[in-house]
Design a protein around this motif. Structure first.
Motif: not given
Length: 248
Positions: A134-151
């Motif tokens: 149904m849903e897969r939540v992934k967390t992506y972390r980039f340089e500069g302490n930028v983090e986003v969560k994606i479904i």
């Protein structure tokens, strides 16, 4: 960025989904054929003063052949949806559960119980796979302490249901020059899972509009906005590029 390339969709994934859809289609053709063919009617004749059941031997033989193919298709369906999330997604898209239920309703509970058991096993497998995918939540972390969560959902919902290299590349470009979006109104066309839009929100965009046209993607985007705490900045809207919008 701590995510490896295995978390990024590729053309191969899309081709795999097409191939899986064709296999699932063949399985369902066999199962639906069983559902469309009524069980042979049983009549009664008077024999030696008592009523005895009679049946059309040819019709019974045809029915058995159809059920044999359908049972084999049920086994194949169970095996594939358990082994592969791609097959599970395609089975859901093709309405496998509904086709199985229709075939079960057309079966005789008395004389075709083994086939009904095969159908039940296939229904259970499809339902379990649907819940898992149904849903897969992934967390992506980039340089500069930028983090986003994606479904992420499945490619059966369109190519926008997965993260592609282009989205990660554009996100990194925005992070490298945050002034491009800071205090700006940002529109993401064909947002898919919305990675670039959510990165823009993290970088201080005044507003972010995430647009796409597949309903499952829009629902996932709304949930992702909540996960990223971007509800006050991000909004989700349906936009189909193939259609003109009156007055806009």
């Amino acid at each position: 960025d701590v995510s490896d390339n295995s978390s990024v969709a590729s053309e191969g994934d899309w081709y795999d989904a097409i191939a899986a859809g064709e296999v699932i289609g063949r399985f369902l053709d066999a199962i639906q054929a069983a559902g469309a063919m009524a069980a042979p009617s049983v009549a009664t004749d008077v024999v030696d003063g008592t009523r005895a059941p009679t049946s059309d031997a040819a019709a019974t033989a045809r029915r058995r052949a159809v059920l044999f193919r359908a049972a084999d298709a049920c086994d194949g369906l169970v095996r594939k949806v358990r082994e592969s999330a791609v097959y599970a997604e395609e089975a859901g898209k093709a309405g496998a559960r509904e086709a199985l239920l229709a075939a079960k309703r057309a079966c005789s509970a008395d004389t075709e119980a083994p086939f009904r058991a095969k159908i039940d096993a296939a229904i259970d497998a499809c339902e379990a796979a649907a819940l898992a995918a149904m849903e897969r939540v992934k967390t992506y972390r980039f340089e500069g302490n930028v983090e986003v969560k994606i479904i992420e959902t499945g490619l059966s919902n369109g190519v926008g249901a997965k993260i592609w290299h282009a989205a990660k590349t554009l996100s990194k470009m925005l992070i490298a020059d945050a002034a491009l979006v800071r205090d700006k109104d940002v529109l993401e066309l064909g947002a898919g899972v919305g990675m670039c839009g959510f990165v823009a929100a993290r970088l201080g965009a005044r507003s972010v509009t995430l647009s796409d046209f597949e309903e499952p993607l829009l629902l996932a985007l709304e949930k992702s906005a909540e996960l990223n705490g971007a509800g006050s900045v991000a909004r989700v809207c349906a936009l189909d590029w193939t259609k003109e919008v009156a007055g806009e």
